[in-house]
Design a protein around this motif. Structure first.
Motif, mmCIF file in Angstrom:
data_model
loop_
_atom_site.group_PDB
_atom_site.id
_atom_site.type_symbol
_atom_site.label_atom_id
_atom_site.label_comp_id
_atom_site.label_asym_id
_atom_site.label_seq_id
_atom_site.Cartn_x
_atom_site.Cartn_y
_atom_site.Cartn_z
ATOM 1 N N LEU A 19 29.664 42.095 45.088
ATOM 2 C CA LEU A 19 31.101 41.958 44.905
ATOM 3 C C LEU A 19 31.828 42.613 46.076
ATOM 4 C CD1 LEU A 19 33.411 41.133 42.973
ATOM 5 C CD2 LEU A 19 33.237 43.416 41.992
ATOM 6 N N VAL A 20 32.712 41.858 46.717
ATOM 7 C CA VAL A 20 33.470 42.391 47.851
ATOM 8 C C VAL A 20 34.821 42.937 47.388
ATOM 9 C CG1 VAL A 20 34.510 41.851 50.084
ATOM 10 C CG2 VAL A 20 32.337 40.816 49.445
ATOM 11 N N THR A 36 45.131 37.555 35.212
ATOM 12 C CA THR A 36 44.022 36.758 35.725
ATOM 13 C C THR A 36 43.379 37.531 36.862
ATOM 14 O OG1 THR A 36 45.494 35.554 37.208
ATOM 15 C CG2 THR A 36 45.007 34.526 35.095
ATOM 16 N N PHE A 37 42.114 37.281 37.088
ATOM 17 C CA PHE A 37 41.352 38.007 38.097
ATOM 18 C C PHE A 37 40.752 37.032 39.104
ATOM 19 C CE2 PHE A 37 41.389 40.518 34.253
ATOM 20 C CZ PHE A 37 41.735 41.775 34.722
ATOM 21 N N VAL A 60 37.032 39.572 34.260
ATOM 22 C CA VAL A 60 36.387 39.955 35.519
ATOM 23 C C VAL A 60 34.978 39.380 35.609
ATOM 24 C CG1 VAL A 60 35.583 41.903 36.899
ATOM 25 C CG2 VAL A 60 37.759 42.051 35.734
ATOM 26 N N THR A 61 34.198 39.503 34.558
ATOM 27 C CA THR A 61 32.803 39.040 34.614
ATOM 28 C C THR A 61 32.718 37.533 34.820
ATOM 29 O OG1 THR A 61 32.797 38.955 32.192
ATOM 30 C CG2 THR A 61 31.888 40.922 33.218
ATOM 31 N N THR A 62 33.621 36.783 34.197
ATOM 32 C CA THR A 62 33.642 35.335 34.379
ATOM 33 C C THR A 62 34.046 34.979 35.803
ATOM 34 O OG1 THR A 62 34.382 35.223 32.081
ATOM 35 C CG2 THR A 62 34.442 33.183 33.338
ATOM 36 N N GLY A 67 32.401 33.018 41.129
ATOM 37 C CA GLY A 67 32.280 33.278 42.559
ATOM 38 C C GLY A 67 30.846 33.148 43.040
ATOM 39 N N VAL A 68 29.888 33.624 42.244
ATOM 40 C CA VAL A 68 28.469 33.519 42.604
ATOM 41 C C VAL A 68 28.045 32.052 42.669
ATOM 42 C CG1 VAL A 68 26.126 33.999 41.792
ATOM 43 C CG2 VAL A 68 27.845 35.803 41.759
ATOM 44 N N GLU A 69 28.499 31.251 41.704
ATOM 45 C CA GLU A 69 28.144 29.824 41.697
ATOM 46 C C GLU A 69 28.697 29.113 42.929
ATOM 47 O OE1 GLU A 69 25.985 28.269 39.682
ATOM 48 O OE2 GLU A 69 25.672 30.309 38.970
#
Length: 171
Positions: A19-20, A36-37, A60-62, A67-69
């Protein structure tokens, strides 16, 4: 001369996500505040393959998972030569300007926040970097990716010039 060096990675490659930055935005409605995040994430295998992505969600986790996908679909191959970059490189994206220089073994990653995450994820262990202008993490990550995608390996340079690998380094 920028070539397309996108990479297809098989499922057996272990990509580590990092995570950046996270940004929280607020929308005020008559029913109250809605948060929203937005998360910018870098994935890399530590061996020259790296990607970045931006995910937005109400949690945040979603946002990180999204972002990873996105990052896994945006992978590039970077030439890492003896733990550093093959040559000096500069890049600009938006208001961010960066300069990267190769360093001798033992120097470490001399870079600021967002750039450090990208360089460590790609597997670079010795490099000296400087960022000028905007320190916005989104633009810094994109400028770093632009610089890394423009790097050429010593073998590629030798092939284009039609000379041996020793002549590339010794002139």
């Amino acid at each position: 001369m920028a070539k397309n060096n996108r990479v297809k990675v098989s499922s057996d490659v272990e990509l580590k996500d990092r995570l950046v930055a996270i940004n929280r935005t607020t929308k005020v409605t008559k029913g109250g505040r809605t948060f929203t995040f937005a998360a910018i994430v870098v994935v890399g295998d530590g061996n020259g393959v790296i990607g970045y992505g931006l995910g937005k969600a109400n949690e945040v986790t979603t946002a990180i998972a999204k972002g990873v996908e996105v990052a896994k679909k945006n992978l590039i191959k970077v030439p890492v030569y003896k733990g550093t970059i093959p040559h000096e490189q500069a890049a600009k994206f938006g208001g961010s300007r960066i300069i990267m220089q190769p360093a001798t073994p033992g120097t470490g990653v001399k870079a600021g926040g967002a750039m450090r995450a990208v360089l460590e994820s790609v597997g670079i262990t010795d490099v000296i970097c400087k960022s000028k202008g905007s320190s916005n993490p989104h633009n810094l990550v994109k400028a770093t990716f632009k610089a890394l995608s423009e790097l050429r390996s010593p073998m590629t340079v030798a092939h284009y010039r039609g000379i041996s690998l020793e002549k590339v380094f010794n002139g």
